[in-house]
Write a protein that holds these residues in place. Structure first.
Motif, PDB file in Angstrom:
ATOM      1  N   VAL A   1       0.820  -1.212   0.000  1.00 49.84           N
ATOM      2  CA  VAL A   1       0.000   0.000   0.000  1.00 49.84           C
ATOM      3  C   VAL A   1       0.854   1.261   0.000  1.00 49.84           C
ATOM      4  O   VAL A   1       0.633   2.179  -0.789  1.00 49.84           O
ATOM      5  CB  VAL A   1      -0.956   0.005   1.217  1.00 49.84           C
ATOM      6  CG1 VAL A   1      -1.633   1.360   1.375  1.00 49.84           C
ATOM      7  CG2 VAL A   1      -1.981  -1.092   1.081  1.00 49.84           C
ATOM      8  N   ASN A   2       1.830   1.310   0.893  1.00 46.19           N
ATOM      9  CA  ASN A   2       2.564   2.552   1.117  1.00 46.19           C
ATOM     10  C   ASN A   2       3.803   2.748   0.255  1.00 46.19           C
ATOM     11  O   ASN A   2       4.256   3.882   0.107  1.00 46.19           O
ATOM     12  CB  ASN A   2       2.949   2.660   2.594  1.00 46.19           C
ATOM     13  CG  ASN A   2       1.719   2.827   3.456  1.00 46.19           C
ATOM     14  OD1 ASN A   2       1.031   3.822   3.371  1.00 46.19           O
ATOM     15  ND2 ASN A   2       1.420   1.823   4.260  1.00 46.19           N
ATOM     16  N   VAL A   3       4.333   1.680  -0.305  1.00 43.67           N
ATOM     17  CA  VAL A   3       5.540   1.816  -1.112  1.00 43.67           C
ATOM     18  C   VAL A   3       5.276   1.380  -2.555  1.00 43.67           C
ATOM     19  O   VAL A   3       5.380   2.186  -3.481  1.00 43.67           O
ATOM     20  CB  VAL A   3       6.717   1.018  -0.506  1.00 43.67           C
ATOM     21  CG1 VAL A   3       7.955   1.134  -1.379  1.00 43.67           C
ATOM     22  CG2 VAL A   3       7.026   1.499   0.903  1.00 43.67           C
ATOM     23  N   LEU A   4       4.925   0.129  -2.752  1.00 44.74           N
ATOM     24  CA  LEU A   4       4.790  -0.401  -4.107  1.00 44.74           C
ATOM     25  C   LEU A   4       3.692   0.300  -4.899  1.00 44.74           C
ATOM     26  O   LEU A   4       3.944   0.837  -5.980  1.00 44.74           O
ATOM     27  CB  LEU A   4       4.531  -1.913  -4.051  1.00 44.74           C
ATOM     28  CG  LEU A   4       4.537  -2.627  -5.390  1.00 44.74           C
ATOM     29  CD1 LEU A   4       5.882  -2.515  -6.074  1.00 44.74           C
ATOM     30  CD2 LEU A   4       4.169  -4.089  -5.203  1.00 44.74           C
ATOM     31  N   ASN A   5       2.451   0.291  -4.395  1.00 44.79           N
ATOM     32  CA  ASN A   5       1.347   0.924  -5.127  1.00 44.79           C
ATOM     33  C   ASN A   5       1.600   2.407  -5.365  1.00 44.79           C
ATOM     34  O   ASN A   5       1.359   2.921  -6.454  1.00 44.79           O
ATOM     35  CB  ASN A   5       0.019   0.745  -4.398  1.00 44.79           C
ATOM     36  CG  ASN A   5      -0.568  -0.631  -4.581  1.00 44.79           C
ATOM     37  OD1 ASN A   5      -0.034  -1.463  -5.302  1.00 44.79           O
ATOM     38  ND2 ASN A   5      -1.668  -0.880  -3.906  1.00 44.79           N
ATOM     39  N   ARG A   6       2.079   3.101  -4.354  1.00 43.35           N
ATOM     40  CA  ARG A   6       2.323   4.544  -4.504  1.00 43.35           C
ATOM     41  C   ARG A   6       3.448   4.808  -5.501  1.00 43.35           C
ATOM     42  O   ARG A   6       3.374   5.759  -6.282  1.00 43.35           O
ATOM     43  CB  ARG A   6       2.632   5.178  -3.156  1.00 43.35           C
ATOM     44  CG  ARG A   6       1.404   5.289  -2.288  1.00 43.35           C
ATOM     45  CD  ARG A   6       1.687   5.970  -0.983  1.00 43.35           C
ATOM     46  NE  ARG A   6       0.477   5.967  -0.179  1.00 43.35           N
ATOM     47  CZ  ARG A   6       0.389   6.507   1.010  1.00 43.35           C
ATOM     48  NH1 ARG A   6       1.436   7.117   1.546  1.00 43.35           N
ATOM     49  NH2 ARG A   6      -0.737   6.468   1.681  1.00 43.35           N
ATOM     50  N   SER A   7       4.486   3.973  -5.479  1.00 41.84           N
ATOM     51  CA  SER A   7       5.599   4.154  -6.422  1.00 41.84           C
ATOM     52  C   SER A   7       5.142   3.914  -7.856  1.00 41.84           C
ATOM     53  O   SER A   7       5.457   4.695  -8.762  1.00 41.84           O
ATOM     54  CB  SER A   7       6.745   3.197  -6.089  1.00 41.84           C
ATOM     55  OG  SER A   7       7.264   3.483  -4.820  1.00 41.84           O
TER      56      SER A   7
ATOM     57  N   TYR B   1      -1.932 -13.970 -16.667  1.00 38.73           N
ATOM     58  CA  TYR B   1      -1.712 -12.910 -15.681  1.00 38.73           C
ATOM     59  C   TYR B   1      -0.656 -13.353 -14.664  1.00 38.73           C
ATOM     60  O   TYR B   1       0.273 -12.609 -14.339  1.00 38.73           O
ATOM     61  CB  TYR B   1      -3.037 -12.575 -14.992  1.00 38.73           C
ATOM     62  CG  TYR B   1      -2.983 -11.363 -14.105  1.00 38.73           C
ATOM     63  CD1 TYR B   1      -3.152 -10.088 -14.627  1.00 38.73           C
ATOM     64  CD2 TYR B   1      -2.766 -11.482 -12.741  1.00 38.73           C
ATOM     65  CE1 TYR B   1      -3.104  -8.966 -13.816  1.00 38.73           C
ATOM     66  CE2 TYR B   1      -2.719 -10.370 -11.921  1.00 38.73           C
ATOM     67  CZ  TYR B   1      -2.893  -9.110 -12.460  1.00 38.73           C
ATOM     68  OH  TYR B   1      -2.835  -8.009 -11.653  1.00 38.73           O
ATOM     69  N   LEU B   2      -0.810 -14.579 -14.165  1.00 41.80           N
ATOM     70  CA  LEU B   2       0.139 -15.093 -13.186  1.00 41.80           C
ATOM     71  C   LEU B   2       1.527 -15.308 -13.796  1.00 41.80           C
ATOM     72  O   LEU B   2       2.541 -15.122 -13.124  1.00 41.80           O
ATOM     73  CB  LEU B   2      -0.389 -16.383 -12.564  1.00 41.80           C
ATOM     74  CG  LEU B   2      -1.522 -16.158 -11.569  1.00 41.80           C
ATOM     75  CD1 LEU B   2      -2.259 -17.456 -11.280  1.00 41.80           C
ATOM     76  CD2 LEU B   2      -0.983 -15.535 -10.290  1.00 41.80           C
TER      77      LEU B   2
ATOM     78  N   GLU C   1       4.625 -10.310  -8.144  1.00 47.19           N
ATOM     79  CA  GLU C   1       3.981  -9.152  -7.529  1.00 47.19           C
ATOM     80  C   GLU C   1       2.698  -9.521  -6.793  1.00 47.19           C
ATOM     81  O   GLU C   1       2.399  -8.976  -5.739  1.00 47.19           O
ATOM     82  CB  GLU C   1       3.664  -8.132  -8.634  1.00 47.19           C
ATOM     83  CG  GLU C   1       2.998  -6.868  -8.172  1.00 47.19           C
ATOM     84  CD  GLU C   1       2.664  -5.934  -9.325  1.00 47.19           C
ATOM     85  OE1 GLU C   1       1.773  -5.095  -9.128  1.00 47.19           O
ATOM     86  OE2 GLU C   1       3.266  -6.046 -10.404  1.00 47.19           O
ATOM     87  N   VAL C   2       1.909 -10.453  -7.361  1.00 41.53           N
ATOM     88  CA  VAL C   2       0.565 -10.706  -6.834  1.00 41.53           C
ATOM     89  C   VAL C   2       0.290 -12.157  -6.459  1.00 41.53           C
ATOM     90  O   VAL C   2      -0.804 -12.476  -6.012  1.00 41.53           O
ATOM     91  CB  VAL C   2      -0.515 -10.248  -7.848  1.00 41.53           C
ATOM     92  CG1 VAL C   2      -0.416  -8.765  -8.135  1.00 41.53           C
ATOM     93  CG2 VAL C   2      -0.439 -11.066  -9.125  1.00 41.53           C
ATOM     94  N   GLY C   3       1.268 -13.031  -6.615  1.00 44.84           N
ATOM     95  CA  GLY C   3       1.048 -14.458  -6.386  1.00 44.84           C
ATOM     96  C   GLY C   3       0.481 -14.802  -5.027  1.00 44.84           C
ATOM     97  O   GLY C   3      -0.293 -15.744  -4.887  1.00 44.84           O
ATOM     98  N   VAL C   4       0.828 -14.032  -4.005  1.00 47.15           N
ATOM     99  CA  VAL C   4       0.359 -14.294  -2.646  1.00 47.15           C
ATOM    100  C   VAL C   4      -1.176 -14.276  -2.546  1.00 47.15           C
ATOM    101  O   VAL C   4      -1.753 -14.908  -1.670  1.00 47.15           O
ATOM    102  CB  VAL C   4       1.002 -13.296  -1.645  1.00 47.15           C
ATOM    103  CG1 VAL C   4       0.493 -11.886  -1.890  1.00 47.15           C
ATOM    104  CG2 VAL C   4       0.738 -13.728  -0.218  1.00 47.15           C
ATOM    105  N   PHE C   5      -1.839 -13.595  -3.469  1.00 47.77           N
ATOM    106  CA  PHE C   5      -3.296 -13.471  -3.418  1.00 47.77           C
ATOM    107  C   PHE C   5      -4.029 -14.619  -4.111  1.00 47.77           C
ATOM    108  O   PHE C   5      -5.247 -14.626  -4.151  1.00 47.77           O
ATOM    109  CB  PHE C   5      -3.733 -12.138  -4.035  1.00 47.77           C
ATOM    110  CG  PHE C   5      -3.110 -10.948  -3.356  1.00 47.77           C
ATOM    111  CD1 PHE C   5      -3.438 -10.615  -2.052  1.00 47.77           C
ATOM    112  CD2 PHE C   5      -2.171 -10.183  -4.020  1.00 47.77           C
ATOM    113  CE1 PHE C   5      -2.851  -9.530  -1.424  1.00 47.77           C
ATOM    114  CE2 PHE C   5      -1.577  -9.092  -3.408  1.00 47.77           C
ATOM    115  CZ  PHE C   5      -1.918  -8.766  -2.095  1.00 47.77           C
ATOM    116  N   PHE C   6      -3.277 -15.575  -4.678  1.00 48.56           N
ATOM    117  CA  PHE C   6      -3.892 -16.641  -5.467  1.00 48.56           C
ATOM    118  C   PHE C   6      -3.845 -18.008  -4.787  1.00 48.56           C
ATOM    119  O   PHE C   6      -3.938 -19.040  -5.453  1.00 48.56           O
ATOM    120  CB  PHE C   6      -3.258 -16.689  -6.857  1.00 48.56           C
ATOM    121  CG  PHE C   6      -3.709 -15.558  -7.741  1.00 48.56           C
ATOM    122  CD1 PHE C   6      -4.796 -15.715  -8.588  1.00 48.56           C
ATOM    123  CD2 PHE C   6      -3.060 -14.335  -7.719  1.00 48.56           C
ATOM    124  CE1 PHE C   6      -5.226 -14.671  -9.392  1.00 48.56           C
ATOM    125  CE2 PHE C   6      -3.480 -13.280  -8.532  1.00 48.56           C
ATOM    126  CZ  PHE C   6      -4.563 -13.460  -9.360  1.00 48.56           C
TER     127      PHE C   6
END
Length: 158
Positions: free
Chosen positions: A19-25, A115-116, A122-127
């Motif tokens: 939230v605070n680093v990756l998305n904002r960057s 996508y995966l 970047e997003v694998g943890v959500f799957f």
């Protein structure tokens, strides 16, 4: 609300770093016209307020079609997209208006696999342990948890 949304399990919230680093960057770079692996800022009207809401997204191109995948599941932008039926993709000062069609669960496995393959780090943890090399059955099992929208340029828009 769609059947898919009604059956949505608990959404996995992103961590502090995301939230605070990756998305904002990524949003900062994208706002300045620098795409990171297909990144865009999605702008979609809020379903209740009508105000534009923004979030960084990855646009997947597969077989000459473009898709938005919700790796974190049924989240605010997916609910808004269902109501709005489209939105805007922003890259710097470039604005692309689009229409969106939600993809049915039976048609999601190839999109989720692609996508995966591109963004698993970047997003694998959500799957839930499912990845690009998972079986068709495993991809079908997670499909209801991850909304997918096919996007097309809005008629008459460049």
């Amino acid at each position: 609300m769609s059947e898919q949304a009604a059956a949505a399990p608990h959404v996995k919230k992103p961590g502090w770093f995301t939230v605070n680093v990756l998305n904002r960057s990524i949003a900062w770079l994208t706002d300045r016209g620098l795409s990171v692996w297909g990144s865009r800022v999605l702008a979609v009207r809020g379903r209740k307020s009508g105000e534009w809401r923004r979030t960084p997204v990855n646009v997947l191109t597969l077989d000459d079609e473009r898709y938005l995948v919700a790796p974190r599941g049924h989240v605010q932008w997916t609910y808004n997209m269902r109501v709005a039926g489209g939105g805007r993709l922003l890259l710097g000062k470039r604005v692309e208006e689009f229409t969106a069609t939600e993809v049915g669960d039976d048609d999601k496995p190839a999109v989720l696999r692609a996508y995966l393959k591109r963004w698993k780090a970047e997003v694998g943890v959500f799957f839930d342990g499912v990845g690009p090399d998972s079986s068709e059955q495993e991809l079908r099992a997670i499909a209801p948890k991850h909304p997918v929208f096919r996007i097309d340029r809005a008629p008459g828009k460049r």
